[in-house]
Design a protein around this motif. Sequence first.
Motif, short mmCIF file in Angstrom:
data_model
loop_
_atom_site.label_atom_id
_atom_site.label_comp_id
_atom_site.label_asym_id
_atom_site.label_seq_id
_atom_site.Cartn_x
_atom_site.Cartn_y
_atom_site.Cartn_z
N ALA A 123 0.84 -1.20 0.00
CA ALA A 123 0.00 0.00 0.00
C ALA A 123 0.87 1.25 0.00
O ALA A 123 1.99 1.24 0.52
CB ALA A 123 -0.92 -0.01 1.21
N GLY A 124 0.37 2.32 -0.62
CA GLY A 124 1.09 3.60 -0.62
C GLY A 124 1.92 3.82 -1.88
O GLY A 124 2.57 4.85 -2.01
N LYS A 155 -7.89 8.95 -3.08
CA LYS A 155 -6.64 9.09 -2.33
C LYS A 155 -5.41 8.80 -3.18
O LYS A 155 -4.32 9.27 -2.88
CB LYS A 155 -6.64 8.14 -1.12
CG LYS A 155 -7.30 8.72 0.10
CD LYS A 155 -6.99 7.83 1.31
CE LYS A 155 -7.73 8.33 2.55
NZ LYS A 155 -7.80 7.29 3.58
N THR A 156 -5.58 8.02 -4.25
CA THR A 156 -4.40 7.70 -5.08
C THR A 156 -3.96 8.92 -5.90
O THR A 156 -2.82 8.96 -6.36
CB THR A 156 -4.66 6.52 -6.05
OG1 THR A 156 -5.64 6.89 -7.04
CG2 THR A 156 -5.11 5.27 -5.31
N GLU A 157 -4.86 9.90 -6.05
CA GLU A 157 -4.52 11.07 -6.87
C GLU A 157 -3.27 11.80 -6.35
O GLU A 157 -2.41 12.19 -7.12
CB GLU A 157 -5.72 12.03 -6.93
CG GLU A 157 -5.48 13.22 -7.85
CD GLU A 157 -6.76 14.02 -8.11
OE1 GLU A 157 -7.85 13.61 -7.68
OE2 GLU A 157 -6.64 15.07 -8.76
N ASP A 158 -3.20 11.93 -5.05
CA ASP A 158 -2.09 12.68 -4.44
C ASP A 158 -0.80 11.87 -4.27
O ASP A 158 0.23 12.42 -3.91
CB ASP A 158 -2.53 13.17 -3.04
CG ASP A 158 -2.86 14.64 -3.06
OD1 ASP A 158 -2.77 15.24 -4.15
OD2 ASP A 158 -3.21 15.17 -1.99
N MET A 159 -0.89 10.58 -4.50
CA MET A 159 0.28 9.72 -4.26
C MET A 159 1.28 9.82 -5.41
O MET A 159 0.92 10.12 -6.55
CB MET A 159 -0.16 8.25 -4.13
CG MET A 159 -1.00 7.97 -2.92
SD MET A 159 -1.44 6.21 -2.89
CE MET A 159 -2.51 6.17 -1.46
N ALA A 166 3.74 3.63 -13.98
CA ALA A 166 3.53 5.00 -13.50
C ALA A 166 4.72 5.52 -12.71
O ALA A 166 4.93 6.73 -12.62
CB ALA A 166 2.26 5.07 -12.66
N SER A 167 5.54 4.60 -12.17
CA SER A 167 6.69 5.04 -11.36
C SER A 167 7.72 5.76 -12.23
O SER A 167 8.50 6.56 -11.72
CB SER A 167 7.33 3.84 -10.65
OG SER A 167 7.88 2.94 -11.58
N TYR A 168 7.72 5.49 -13.56
CA TYR A 168 8.65 6.20 -14.45
C TYR A 168 8.33 7.69 -14.51
O TYR A 168 9.16 8.50 -14.90
CB TYR A 168 8.61 5.63 -15.89
CG TYR A 168 8.86 4.15 -15.98
CD1 TYR A 168 9.77 3.52 -15.14
CD2 TYR A 168 8.19 3.37 -16.92
CE1 TYR A 168 10.00 2.15 -15.22
CE2 TYR A 168 8.41 2.00 -17.02
CZ TYR A 168 9.31 1.40 -16.16
OH TYR A 168 9.52 0.05 -16.23
N PHE A 169 7.10 8.05 -14.12
CA PHE A 169 6.68 9.45 -14.15
C PHE A 169 7.10 10.20 -12.89
O PHE A 169 6.98 11.42 -12.83
CB PHE A 169 5.17 9.56 -14.36
CG PHE A 169 4.72 9.16 -15.73
CD1 PHE A 169 4.35 10.11 -16.66
CD2 PHE A 169 4.68 7.81 -16.10
CE1 PHE A 169 3.94 9.73 -17.94
CE2 PHE A 169 4.27 7.43 -17.38
CZ PHE A 169 3.90 8.39 -18.30
N GLY A 170 7.59 9.47 -11.91
CA GLY A 170 8.08 10.09 -10.67
C GLY A 170 7.08 11.09 -10.09
O GLY A 170 5.89 10.78 -9.97
N GLU A 171 7.59 12.29 -9.75
CA GLU A 171 6.74 13.35 -9.16
C GLU A 171 5.56 13.70 -10.06
O GLU A 171 4.51 14.11 -9.58
CB GLU A 171 7.59 14.63 -8.97
CG GLU A 171 8.53 14.61 -7.79
CD GLU A 171 7.82 14.95 -6.47
OE1 GLU A 171 6.69 15.49 -6.55
OE2 GLU A 171 8.38 14.66 -5.41
N ASN A 172 5.76 13.55 -11.36
CA ASN A 172 4.68 13.90 -12.31
C ASN A 172 3.50 12.94 -12.25
O ASN A 172 2.47 13.19 -12.88
CB ASN A 172 5.22 13.96 -13.74
CG ASN A 172 6.15 15.13 -13.94
OD1 ASN A 172 6.00 16.15 -13.26
ND2 ASN A 172 7.11 14.99 -14.83
N THR A 176 -2.90 12.56 -10.79
CA THR A 176 -3.75 11.67 -11.61
C THR A 176 -4.12 10.45 -10.77
O THR A 176 -3.28 9.90 -10.07
CB THR A 176 -2.98 11.21 -12.87
OG1 THR A 176 -2.59 12.36 -13.62
CG2 THR A 176 -3.84 10.29 -13.74
N ILE A 177 -5.39 10.08 -10.85
CA ILE A 177 -5.87 8.87 -10.17
C ILE A 177 -5.23 7.64 -10.82
O ILE A 177 -5.04 7.62 -12.04
CB ILE A 177 -7.41 8.82 -10.29
CG1 ILE A 177 -8.04 9.80 -9.31
CG2 ILE A 177 -7.95 7.41 -10.10
CD1 ILE A 177 -9.51 10.02 -9.57
#
Length: 196
Positions: A123-124, A155-159, A166-172, A176-177
């Motif tokens: 999670a997270g 809640k996933t929007e802010d994560m 999606a991890s390749y997008f890092g902070e970006n 997005t949900i």
Amino acid sequence: MLTIDGFKQALRHTQTEIESQKDTLTDLDRAIGDGDHGINMSRGFEAVLSILDEDYDSLGALSKKVGMTLMSKVGGAAGPLYGSAFVKIAAAFGDAKEADFALVKEALLEGTNSIKARGKSEAGQKTMVDVWEPFALNVDEGDNYDSQLNELVQKTEDMIATKGRASYFGENSRGTIDPGALSSSILLSALMKEVG
Ligand code: ADP
Ligand code: MG
């Protein structure tokens, strides 16, 4: 009580809902992935529809068939993850022809563990686990399931994503949900409607 017919109904309802939200799922995955989640899920549940006319003598047998179908028909990360969840849910249901709330909750926890094991995720990390795990852990009989699920999706929007494409997008990836979180809420909502 979840019956075999109720489980089938939940899967039909999931297919309809995935179809109507296909573009949304694709748009979300285009923003923080490769834009195929709507197509993957649509193909998968179309295939699931075609196995629902057969007779099944237990919830386990039906769930196992769904899992095998999703594993073989859905490309990408999500197919094997959903597939493994249904196979584990099948083991939890076993030979039962109906499941009460407690058994469904136990089965969803097993499904969650399977996704985490296969995805090496927790999670997270802004994935479907962020819907499955807190829902399976915290849901109580008679809750407003849809409002809980919607809240978990939001809640996933802010994560920030740290697993999957999606991890390749890092902070970006923030803002997005997660598409898999949304498709998971569609499935879990349809299932809980039948549990009652
Ligand atoms: P792909 O990422 O291969 O294009 P999909 O687009 O169909 O596959 O599915 C993406 C979704 O899969 C993500 O939104 C996320 O919820 C989920 N996901 C991806 N990797 C993992 C993982 N390691 N653990 C849990 N869920 C994951
Ligand atoms: Mg994708």
